[in-house]
Scaffold this active site. Structure first.
Site, PDB file in Angstrom:
ATOM      1  N   ARG A 138       0.827  -1.209   0.000  1.00 21.96           N
ATOM      2  CA  ARG A 138       0.000   0.000   0.000  1.00 21.96           C
ATOM      3  C   ARG A 138       0.863   1.262   0.000  1.00 21.96           C
ATOM      4  O   ARG A 138       0.480   2.294  -0.488  1.00 21.96           O
ATOM      5  CB  ARG A 138      -0.832  -0.028   1.277  1.00 21.96           C
ATOM      6  N   GLU A 176      13.397 -17.426  25.296  1.00 21.86           N
ATOM      7  CA  GLU A 176      13.762 -16.191  24.588  1.00 21.86           C
ATOM      8  C   GLU A 176      14.159 -15.118  25.585  1.00 21.86           C
ATOM      9  O   GLU A 176      13.649 -15.087  26.715  1.00 21.86           O
ATOM     10  CB  GLU A 176      12.569 -15.693  23.780  1.00 21.86           C
ATOM     11  N   HIS A 216       6.078 -23.896  15.967  1.00 24.58           N
ATOM     12  CA  HIS A 216       7.524 -24.111  16.126  1.00 24.58           C
ATOM     13  C   HIS A 216       7.872 -25.286  17.044  1.00 24.58           C
ATOM     14  O   HIS A 216       8.669 -26.152  16.699  1.00 24.58           O
ATOM     15  CB  HIS A 216       8.195 -22.856  16.694  1.00 24.58           C
ATOM     16  N   LYS A 230       8.898 -15.726  26.997  1.00 19.93           N
ATOM     17  CA  LYS A 230       9.578 -14.459  26.690  1.00 19.93           C
ATOM     18  C   LYS A 230      10.293 -13.978  27.939  1.00 19.93           C
ATOM     19  O   LYS A 230       9.889 -14.293  29.063  1.00 19.93           O
ATOM     20  CB  LYS A 230       8.542 -13.397  26.310  1.00 19.93           C
TER      21      LYS A 230
HETATM   22  C1  BG6 Z   1       7.913 -16.139  15.904  1.00 18.18           C
HETATM   23  C2  BG6 Z   1       7.102 -15.680  17.066  1.00 18.18           C
HETATM   24  O1  BG6 Z   1       7.136 -16.972  15.071  1.00 18.18           O
HETATM   25  O2  BG6 Z   1       9.050 -16.871  16.368  1.00 18.18           O
HETATM   26  C3  BG6 Z   1       7.955 -14.795  17.970  1.00 18.18           C
HETATM   27  O3  BG6 Z   1       5.963 -14.946  16.612  1.00 18.18           O
HETATM   28  C4  BG6 Z   1       9.196 -15.535  18.380  1.00 18.18           C
HETATM   29  O4  BG6 Z   1       7.209 -14.379  19.114  1.00 18.18           O
HETATM   30  C5  BG6 Z   1       9.924 -16.104  17.171  1.00 18.18           C
HETATM   31  O5  BG6 Z   1      10.033 -14.613  19.063  1.00 18.18           O
HETATM   32  C6  BG6 Z   1      11.068 -17.008  17.593  1.00 18.18           C
HETATM   33  O6  BG6 Z   1      11.855 -17.316  16.486  1.00 18.18           O
HETATM   34  P1  BG6 Z   1      13.439 -17.379  16.579  1.00 18.18           P
HETATM   35  O7  BG6 Z   1      13.881 -17.824  15.231  1.00 18.18           O
HETATM   36  O8  BG6 Z   1      13.891 -15.994  16.942  1.00 18.18           O
HETATM   37  O9  BG6 Z   1      13.735 -18.355  17.663  1.00 18.18           O
END
Ligand code: BG6
Length: 524
Positions: free
Chosen positions: A66, A249, A273, A373
């Site tokens: 856009r 994370e 994941h 997180k």
């Molecule tokens: C994403 C999530 O799909 O994967 C994020 O939405 C997350 O919240 C991320 O931080 C983690 O991926 P990676 O490759 O940084 O471990």
């Protein structure tokens, strides 16, 4: 691979890249071309593919967004971002400089169309543009549509592509669509989205992306298990006590509060994941590496996850939300104080789950999953704990305090595989110690910079869907987590926030394992 004259930089010591042929001619259309994903991952990955000589001379990249920009502005914005990533170091791009010839090779193939995705006019213009590129740039009429847009657009964009005749294949021209995460918000919406896009596309044209499958070490789980006579015989309930899968994370919710509030850690990480890691670890051997053979086995194992009743949810699944704390030496605020987050939010930023896989191989072996997180360390690993040996021989030694045997598959950072076992300390008495045998990817292989998207993009162009999710894989993932989502929705969490940012998560997660006489591996 023979070097192509039109593709400048040599492959960087990565033998797989050096041997892989260039993809067939094609045009890739990115919807959401001015967005974050395009800038952070897709274009850096394409640049790395240029450097590895895996893009064909007849490659074209068409940005659609856009935002009002010219092609030159789009190229410049992306170039500036890439320079910024290279200067900063680390991050996903992970290259220390931009090779001017490789970047020029790519930018000379980049065009831009401004338009509103909800207006049929843009699809007509895309069609005309692609027809022109087929003639002028030799794309072969092969088209890859990449949906780097908010998930509410997935269904409508696919329908509009269909209505404009842009995804109709002929014998010699393929049309494929890449769909990013999140694929649905729950089981019902994932099913509805699958049903909607399958009205327009054939399953074989759909590439549902899960970027964890682009990580080398995730792909390596299959090599480790199925290419080694050493490990596979041990890979079952007779030898394995339990498995721990951790995706910790050190980032918080950052600027994604609006998305995260309605998503939470379970939806964001688990059916996609974490289940990829689980499936790779627990699946039966496929009969080949053919996409459907692999995806059949992955679907089977996710379908074998024991259904969770509301009572079991309260017992076997733990949720947490971060409070203020210190992460990697920096003070950070509580989740409830983040932008776009409700002050009384009940969204979880951490989950732990004890699950069982009800099949012959895994009966009685618990799998413990955790992700969150703002934890202590950025650490993604699969840890497999083997049964204790009968220690009768070592009665009277320090054996009681010994750690059992572990195999650790480290996904990130510091990718590698480690084995932990006992060895005798040198000396006159029998004293055992824990030792570690460690294989590090970086020290063994010459790894080219990799955002994790290179293999996935290349595979789409090659038509190899092995590393992509089929409709049933996605639905099996949602079906397994849905009872927990429902149970949680019906019962607000007790005390939130319940873990300090920078810690290892809530105490309830430790209790989950302590109840079974086990403990999480330490996050340091
Ligand atoms: C994403 C999530 O799909 O994967 C994020 O939405 C997350 O919240 C991320 O931080 C983690 O991926 P990676 O490759 O940084 O471990």
């Amino acid at each position: 691979m023979a070097a192509r004259q039109d593709n400048p930089a040599p492959a960087r010591g990565n033998s797989r890249a050096a041997r892989a042929p260039a993809a067939p001619p094609c045009a890739m259309v990115i919807f959401g071309a001015a967005g974050d994903l395009t800038k952070r991952l897709v274009v850096p990955a394409l640049y790395n593919l240029v450097s590895a000589q895996r893009l064909p001379a007849g490659f074209q990249l068409v940005g659609v967004d856009r935002a009002a920009k010219t092609a030159e502005q789009w190229q410049k914005d992306l170039g500036d971002a890439m320079q910024g990533f290279a200067a900063k170091g680390g991050g996903e791009f992970n290259a220390d400089h931009i090779d001017a010839r490789a970047w020029q090779w790519l930018t000379s193939r980049m065009t831009y169309l401004q338009g509103d995705l909800t207006n049929p006019d843009i699809y007509e213009r895309i069609g005309q543009h692609l027809a022109g590129l087929e003639k002028s740039a030799g794309t072969g009429g092969n088209h890859l549509f990449y949906l780097a847009v908010a998930d509410r657009f997935f269904g409508p964009v696919v329908a509009a592509l269909g209505a404009a005749g842009l995804v109709t294949e002929t014998d010699d021209k393929w049309r494929r669509v890449v769909i990013e995460k999140p694929f649905g918000h729950d089981l019902a919406s994932a099913k509805a989205l699958n049903a909607a896009i399958l009205k327009t596309l054939d399953e074989r044209q759909i590439y549902r992306m899960d970027h964890f499958l682009g990580k080398e070490t995730v792909q390596n789980i299959m090599a480790l298990r199925f290419a080694n006579g050493l490990f596979e015989p041990l890979w079952n309930r007779q030898h394995i006590d339990h498995v721990q899968i951790t995706a910790a994370e050190t980032v918080g919710v950052e600027h994604r509060g609006r998305f995260y509030e309605i998503t939470g850690a379970m939806r964001d990480m688990v059916p996609n994941h974490i289940f990829q890691l689980l499936a790779m670890t627990a699946m039966e051997p496929p009969i080949s590496f053919d996409a459907d053979a692999v995806r059949d086995k992955k679907a089977e194992v996710i379908e074998a996850i024991r259904p969770v009743t509301p009572q079991r949810t309260l017992r076997d699944a733990v949720r947490g939300q971060y409070d203020a704390g210190t992460v990697l030496g920096q003070p950070v605020r509580a989740y409830r104080q983040e932008p776009d987050v409700a002050p009384g939010s009940t969204t979880e930023t951490f989950i732990a789950w004890r699950l069982q896989i009800d099949n012959w191989r895994w009966a009685g072996v618990p799998f413990y999953l955790r992700t969150g997180k703002y934890l202590k360390q950025r650490w993604t690993e699969i840890a497999i704990r083997f049964h204790q040996a009968p220690f009768t021989l070592f009665r009277g030694t320090n054996v009681e305090r010994m750690n059992p045997n572990w195999m650790i598959l480290r996904i990130q950072p510091d990718e590698g595989i480690a084995l932990e076992f006992a060895a005798k300390r040198p000396g006159p008495t029998v004293t055992l110690d824990n030792v570690r045998m460690d294989f590090g990817y970086k020290s063994y292989f010459d790894m080219a910079p990799n955002t994790g998207y290179e293999t996935l993009l290349y595979d789409c162009m090659m038509g190899d869907a092995t590393l992509f999710q089929r409709a049933d894989n996605i639905e099996a993932g949602w079906a397994a987590v849905q009872p927990i989502l429902d149970a949680w929705a019906n019962r607000p969490p007790g005390e939130f926030p319940n873990y300090a940012a920078g810690s290892s998560g809530p105490a309830a997660a430790d209790e989950l394992l302590a109840r079974d006489g086990r403990a999480w591996r330490l996050l340091d």
